[in-house]
Structure formats: structure tokens, C-alpha cells
Design an enzyme around this catalytic site. Structure first.
Site, PDB file in Angstrom:
ATOM      1  N   ASP A  58       0.822  -1.007  -0.057  1.00 51.99           N
ATOM      2  CA  ASP A  58       0.063  -0.026  -0.061  1.00 51.99           C
ATOM      3  C   ASP A  58       0.906   1.307  -0.037  1.00 51.99           C
ATOM      4  OD1 ASP A  58      -2.850   1.321   0.519  1.00 51.99           O
ATOM      5  OD2 ASP A  58      -1.631   2.172   2.207  1.00 51.99           O
ATOM      6  N   GLU A  92      -1.612  -5.567  -3.912  1.00 53.63           N
ATOM      7  CA  GLU A  92      -0.589  -4.501  -3.242  1.00 53.63           C
ATOM      8  C   GLU A  92       0.599  -5.591  -2.602  1.00 53.63           C
ATOM      9  OE1 GLU A  92      -3.359  -1.003  -1.476  1.00 53.63           O
ATOM     10  OE2 GLU A  92      -3.195  -2.881  -0.403  1.00 53.63           O
TER      11      GLU A  92
END
Length: 235
Positions: free
Chosen positions: A53, A125
Site C-alpha cells: 500500500d 498490493e
């Protein structure tokens, strides 16, 4: 471990070859599988998801700031939010065929976890974090920009042609000039399971239906309805 053929296929889609394949294996392993197997030493992808992220945010922030130097902080934040949204990540994951490579527990398999936007976005991610740990920031930057090329191209188009992707705004402006009123959007149907709902929206002006649209969110469906209405207006 991820099979050689499966790993090769995904690495080809990413355009990156891992030095440590175990990182990719961890990125593809969902917590549901680890919890079912109850192996203390087994690793699932939530740790990598956390790092990924941050990697994605940095890569996109760097790209947007350098590509649109005249844009305000608020505009750049909105553009980044658009690119890194769950729906956007899931779309990229589907292009890569990421779902078929995931390692899931029986419960997630039964609930069609490979098709869930949230699960696909999290896994993407995690994969970006795996690339970062394996090859460094330059590698993660290159891979991220490559696999998000369509999304970044769409943003560039929107910036070059203000409002080009915002059909609701365009149609509203036309309505105010032509009819001196605002369009009305009404959700007329919701179909599909909770994790993958499809919304259908009807657009009308003074009771006359001007467009119909569908999408994974009400906002997306409204945009599609406005897009159809604009096309009918021009016909």
C-alpha cells in the site's frame, strides 16, 4: 509453494522475474489458507499488503507530481485516490490474471474469493511489495507504472481535456443551459452478491428517461447513464 508454471505465467504478466520466488509465494497466500492449515511458520500476504500500500502510494504520488506540475495538492490527491481505489486495483489484478494464482482456504474458495474486488486489490498490493523487497524501489516503480499504464493514460486524458471523464458534470451543464433544470438519477435495480453488486441507474429530465447505466457502484452507474444521455443528445 507456487508452481513453476504458475509463477512463470504471473511473472511474465508482471514483466518481472523474481530472484526469491518465496516472496511471490507469500504475496499470493491468503490468510484463510494459513488459518486452515494451522502451520505456525507459514506466512500469508497481509504483511506484504501493508508494505505494498505504501509502495503504490509513493510510486503514484511521484508520478502524478512530476507529470502534472501545475496541479494543486487537492487535484493530485483526487487523481491518486482514483488510481489506487479498490476498484482500480481489482481491475489491474484481473488483467494480470492474478485471481487464478491465489492460494485460498476452502471457505474463500466456496465464496468465490478469487473474484472479490477486495481480495484481488489486497493481493496486488502484496505482489508489488514482493517486487519491492526482491528488486528494490526502481523495480517496483517500473512494474507499477507498467501494469497501471491504462489507468494512468486515462488520467492523462482527463487532465488534457478537463471534464472528459466526468459525464455527469457535462450533462448537468447541458441541462442547465437547455432546460434550466437538473437531471434526476434513480437506482432502479441491484443485482449480484453483496461483494460484487451491479447497480442500474435511470437518468431522467422532467420525467423523460434520457439514459440508463450500470456499474459496480452507484457513482459508476450514474456516470454511464450520463454518458448514454450525452450520446443520445448528439445523435
Amino acid at each position: 509453494m507456487t508452481s513453476v508454471s504458475s509463477g512463470d505465467a504471473l511473472q511474465s504478466s508482471l514483466g518481472y522475474r523474481f530472484h526469491t520466488l518465496a516472496l511471490l509465494d507469500e504475496a499470493l497466500t491468503h490468510s484463510s489458507l494459513v488459518n486452515e492449515q494451522k502451520i505456525a511458520s507459514a506466512q500469508h500476504n497481509e504483511r506484504l499488503e501493508f508494505l505494498g500500500d505504501a509502495v503504490l502510494s509513493l510510486v503514484m504520488s511521484e508520478y502524478l507530481a512530476s507529470t502534472f506540475p501545475q496541479s494543486s495538492e487537492g487535484t493530485l490527491s483526487k487523481l491518486k485516490a482514483q488510481v489506487v481505489s479498490e476498484g482500480s486495483l481489482a481491475q489491474v489484478a484481473r488483467r494480470l490474471g492474478l485471481g487464478e494464482h491465489l492460494k485460498l482456504g476452502r471457505g474463500e474458495e466456496r465464496s468465490k474469493g478469487r473474484e472479490k474486488d477486495s481480495l484481488l486489490a489486497d493481493a496486488l498490493e502484496a505482489v508489488l511489495a514482493a517486487v519491492h523487497l526482491d528488486g528494490g524501489f526502481d523495480a517496483s516503480r517500473t512494474v507499477t507504472r507498467r501494469i497501471f499504464s491504462e489507468e494512468l493514460a486515462n488520467i492523462a486524458t482527463q487532465q488534457e481535456l478537463p471534464g472528459a471523464g466526468d459525464y455527469k458534470t457535462q450533462f448537468q451543464e447541458w441541462c442547465q443551459k437547455r432546460h434550466e433544470t437538473l437531471p434526476r438519477y434513480e437506482t432502479v435495480r441491484e443485482t449480484g452478491p453483496d461483494h460484487q453488486k451491479i447497480f442500474e441507474v435511470e437518468l431522467s429530465i422532467q420525467g423523460k428517461i434520457m439514459g440508463l447505466g450500470s456499474g459496480r457502484s452507484k457513482k459508476e452507474a450514474e456516470q454511464q447513464a450520463a454518458k448514454q444521455a450525452l450520446r443520445q443528445r448528439e445523435a
